[in-house]
Design a protein around this motif. Sequence first.
Motif, short mmCIF file in Angstrom:
data_model
loop_
_atom_site.label_atom_id
_atom_site.label_comp_id
_atom_site.label_asym_id
_atom_site.label_seq_id
_atom_site.Cartn_x
_atom_site.Cartn_y
_atom_site.Cartn_z
N ALA A 25 0.88 -1.34 0.02
CA ALA A 25 -0.11 0.15 -0.20
C ALA A 25 0.87 1.32 0.17
O ALA A 25 0.44 2.39 -0.71
CB ALA A 25 -0.83 0.09 1.06
N ALA A 26 1.97 1.32 0.62
CA ALA A 26 2.82 2.35 0.83
C ALA A 26 3.57 2.63 -0.50
O ALA A 26 3.71 3.57 -0.97
CB ALA A 26 3.90 1.94 1.99
N VAL A 27 3.89 1.53 -1.18
CA VAL A 27 4.51 1.50 -2.29
C VAL A 27 3.45 2.22 -3.60
O VAL A 27 3.78 3.02 -4.20
CB VAL A 27 5.17 0.19 -2.95
N VAL A 28 2.08 1.82 -3.58
CA VAL A 28 1.25 2.36 -4.41
C VAL A 28 1.01 3.61 -4.27
O VAL A 28 1.00 4.43 -5.09
CB VAL A 28 -0.21 1.13 -4.20
N LEU A 29 0.96 4.08 -2.83
CA LEU A 29 0.91 5.43 -2.56
C LEU A 29 1.88 6.24 -3.06
O LEU A 29 1.53 7.41 -3.48
CB LEU A 29 0.51 5.45 -1.03
N ILE A 34 3.87 10.04 -6.99
CA ILE A 34 5.03 10.46 -8.17
C ILE A 34 4.21 10.73 -9.18
O ILE A 34 4.57 11.70 -10.15
CB ILE A 34 5.96 9.40 -8.15
N PHE A 35 3.18 9.83 -9.59
CA PHE A 35 2.42 9.86 -10.69
C PHE A 35 1.48 11.31 -10.76
O PHE A 35 1.58 12.12 -11.73
CB PHE A 35 1.50 8.82 -10.88
N LEU A 36 0.97 11.77 -9.67
CA LEU A 36 0.30 13.08 -9.92
C LEU A 36 1.42 14.25 -9.72
O LEU A 36 0.86 15.12 -10.38
CB LEU A 36 -0.53 13.14 -8.59
N ALA A 37 2.58 13.93 -9.32
CA ALA A 37 3.40 15.00 -9.26
C ALA A 37 3.97 15.25 -10.65
O ALA A 37 4.30 16.30 -11.01
CB ALA A 37 4.68 14.64 -8.38
N GLN A 38 3.79 14.44 -11.54
CA GLN A 38 4.05 14.67 -12.95
C GLN A 38 3.03 14.81 -13.76
O GLN A 38 3.26 15.09 -14.97
CB GLN A 38 4.48 13.11 -13.49
#
Length: 300
Positions: A25-29, A34-38
């Motif tokens: 869950a932590a990795v997914v979060l 990171i995805f949203l930051a892009q």
Amino acid sequence: MKNHLFLLSEGFVLTGGMIIAIAIAAVVLLLLIIFLAQYKRVAPNEIMVISGGGIQPDPVTGSKTKIVSGGGTFVIPVLQEYTYISQKPFTVASTVTKVPTVNQVPINVKTLATIRIGQSDAMRRTAAQRILGTDLEALVIDLSDVLGNQVRSIIGQLTPEEANTDRTKFQENVVNLVEPLLAEFGLELITLSVESVSDDSGYYNNLAIIEIKNNESRSRIQKAEADKNARSKEAESQQIAIKAEKESEQKIAEVEKDTQIKTAQYDREKQIAIIEAQREQELQNIEARRQQELAKADAD
């Protein structure tokens, strides 16, 4: 398989499976963050140029770039890079000196152009290829040279008078040459103006002096013509006044003559009436004497 148990405070037991789930869950979060930051936003006055993997090549140019204007888009980490290009208009000034005109009179011309990145997708792609990463100051210097070269070309086709007095035509000629060259950079011309036209030899000063003298000469001629017209009108007015005076005197004479004729006729008629009245009186007197004589004769 041996189960590992972790005893937490208050008797809560954390198993190995639970730890793995939390880690996942932590990795997914983290990946989501990171995805949203892009997700990169693009301001209304700029465009974003994205290059790298996952971009289909342009069918015309073959360029593997993506142009984004307004809103925003996701940029794939590691695989893609992005750069912003401002769409704000900028000015380019050019000064050319001692450029010979068609009759070999050297003149100086200052021009000022307002330029921006083209608004079509094709123009923006061209700008991304030609000026991406170019410092604005360096770009302005290059464009100033381009503008100056075209101004020189037009000056060589004009007389000094045409360059100075018909600036609209001058500007149109420069625009016709500059616009295709700017399009090669993905840029478009908003405005162009000829700020000043001068020379170092005194040619324009001499023209100004000649023009002043010509204006003074025209003013003297116009004044002389105006005075001549005024005198002519004054003489015409005098002639009209004299003619009117003569006509008035003639009418007065005619009236006086008519009055004299009527007076003479009246006097003549009056005299005739007096004579007839006297004659009638004499006849009456003669008849009265005759009656007296007849009456006396009868009495005798």
